[in-house]
Design a protein around this motif. Structure first.
Motif, short mmCIF file in Angstrom:
data_model
loop_
_atom_site.label_atom_id
_atom_site.label_comp_id
_atom_site.label_asym_id
_atom_site.label_seq_id
_atom_site.Cartn_x
_atom_site.Cartn_y
_atom_site.Cartn_z
N ARG A 187 0.82 -1.50 -0.06
CA ARG A 187 0.01 0.15 -0.18
C ARG A 187 0.52 1.25 -0.48
NH1 ARG A 187 -5.55 0.04 0.88
NH2 ARG A 187 -6.37 -2.16 1.70
N ASN A 189 -0.24 4.43 0.23
CA ASN A 189 -1.65 5.53 0.74
C ASN A 189 -0.81 6.23 2.19
OD1 ASN A 189 -3.31 4.82 -1.22
ND2 ASN A 189 -4.29 3.60 0.52
N TRP A 190 0.22 5.51 2.61
CA TRP A 190 0.92 6.92 3.78
C TRP A 190 2.78 6.29 4.28
CZ3 TRP A 190 -2.57 8.75 5.82
CH2 TRP A 190 -4.26 8.72 6.03
N LEU A 192 5.78 6.64 5.61
CA LEU A 192 6.28 6.90 7.14
C LEU A 192 7.44 7.54 7.30
CD1 LEU A 192 4.80 5.10 10.02
CD2 LEU A 192 6.93 3.18 9.08
N PHE A 238 2.35 10.12 10.47
CA PHE A 238 2.41 9.39 8.81
C PHE A 238 2.11 10.57 8.41
CE2 PHE A 238 0.05 6.67 11.88
CZ PHE A 238 -1.71 7.60 11.65
N GLY A 240 -0.35 11.11 4.91
CA GLY A 240 -1.48 10.46 3.29
C GLY A 240 -0.71 11.39 2.07
N GLU A 251 0.46 8.17 15.89
CA GLU A 251 0.39 6.77 16.98
C GLU A 251 1.32 7.02 17.70
OE1 GLU A 251 1.18 2.15 16.05
OE2 GLU A 251 3.27 2.84 16.48
N THR A 256 -4.56 6.20 17.95
CA THR A 256 -3.73 6.70 16.56
C THR A 256 -4.85 7.73 16.71
OG1 THR A 256 -3.19 5.12 16.02
CG2 THR A 256 -3.40 6.24 14.23
N TRP A 274 0.00 1.17 14.78
CA TRP A 274 -0.02 2.12 13.13
C TRP A 274 -0.56 0.64 12.08
CZ3 TRP A 274 0.46 4.37 9.15
CH2 TRP A 274 1.32 3.73 7.76
N SER A 278 -3.37 1.56 9.20
CA SER A 278 -2.26 0.99 7.61
C SER A 278 -3.13 0.56 6.37
CB SER A 278 -0.68 1.37 7.76
OG SER A 278 -0.46 0.15 7.43
N LYS A 279 -3.93 -0.91 7.29
CA LYS A 279 -4.36 -1.26 5.93
C LYS A 279 -5.79 -1.28 6.13
CE LYS A 279 -1.88 -4.96 8.39
NZ LYS A 279 -2.25 -6.50 8.88
#
Length: 319
Positions: A187, A189-190, A192, A238, A240, A251, A256, A274, A278-279
């Motif tokens: 993924r 989308n984030w 870290l 983190f 986006g 977190e 979070t 986290w 994140s999922k």
């Protein structure tokens, strides 16, 4: 079957020779010909397993209607339900008299309430795109498999999403499980940020591209919230990317916190770490049943955030 047009208005016209109940996926092939893949959110390497929520406005054309709805959802005005009070924060700057002919510049963050016709939210579909391999070639598919029905609005939305992004899409009949190995899912989308304490000056540099997109009148207030949350020393930070641009996550050991600098008007608190967070898809993140607390951007938000940490130190505190 390939659909090549700007947008479809109904499915039956496109699937006139297809029986309902057929398992299908939406895809595009020969992906090297598209020059907007990085803008969508994929890396330069285009590795098998990359999955991303498309960035708003990342389509091959000039329109962003579908990617915006896919990422942010929409609303229906419900005047019969009356009005609702909303809030936004902005900074006001003025010259304050100090005496002896001198003045000083003063900046203050204020919360401004306003009323509007009640809006019933429509949740974002949050269709994500995934790079998979088919017959030795990389293709892009929607992360959801469909069972064709002529009145399936999500299927129509997904096709229109591909048309906005790529100006075409291909309907495949193959089973998704034959195309990809979920173990390879990456993924995107984030992003870290480095572990450990993150001084505000350093975090602000990471957030600079996002902060520059916010209105100047609310930027001071946005920075104040992020700086205050960060002062509680999160274990992980983190930010986006792609369709999640504008979100910042912190977190802590027990929860979070997710703050949006561009969209929405609230801080969301989730009882997730986290790795679990994140999922989640964007739709799951924004689902009202998932967050443990929602803190509106208005006067008193600092106290509510601070109470989160007080309740950790004093678990019997019910305030």
């Amino acid at each position: 079957m390939i659909i090549s047009k700007t947008r479809i208005n109904n499915l039956e016209t496109q699937f006139k020779n297809q029986e309902e109940g057929t398992a299908i996926i939406i895809s595009v092939s020969n992906i090297d010909r598209f020059n907007n893949l990085n803008k969508i959110g994929f890396t330069q390497d285009l590795e098998i397993g990359e999955q991303v929520l498309p960035t708003i406005g990342s389509g091959a054309g000039k329109h962003s209607t579908i990617t915006r709805f896919n990422s942010e959802g929409s609303y229906i005005k419900r005047p019969e339900l009356g009005k609702e009070t909303k809030y936004y924060q902005r900074s006001l700057t003025w010259k304050q008299w100090c005496g002896r002919g001198e003045t000083k510049e003063v900046t203050e963050i204020c919360t401004i309430p306003y009323e509007r016709v009640y809006r019933e939210p429509i949740a974002p579909p949050s269709i994500e795109l995934r790079i998979v391999e088919k017959e030795g070639q990389k293709i892009i598919i929607a992360d959801k498999k469909f069972i064709y029905k002529k009145d399936d609005e999500l299927l129509k939305h997904t096709i229109n999403l591909f048309l906005e992004l790529f100006k075409e899409c291909e309907i495949l009949k193959e089973d998704l499980s034959e195309l990809t190995d979920l173990i390879n899912l990456k993924r995107l989308n984030w992003e870290l940020l480095p572990k450990g304490k993150m001084p505000w000056g350093k975090l602000k540099e990471h957030l600079k591209p996002v902060l520059e997109q916010t209105k100047k009148t609310k930027r001071v207030a946005d920075e104040a919230r992020i700086k205050y949350i960060n002062s509680h020393n999160p274990t992980m930070t983190f930010i986006g990317t792609a369709g999640f641009t504008g979100y910042v996550g912190f977190e802590f050991k027990e929860f979070t916190i997710l703050e949006s600098l561009i969209y929405g008007n609230a801080i969301y608190v989730f009882d997730k770490n986290w790795m679990e967070f994140s999922k989640l898809t964007k739709k799951e993140i924004l689902d009202a049943d998932l967050h443990m607390k929602r803190i509106i951007h208005k006067d008193g938000w600092e106290t509510e955030v601070n109470d989160l940490f007080k309740n950790i130190k004093n678990p019997n505190n019910t305030h």
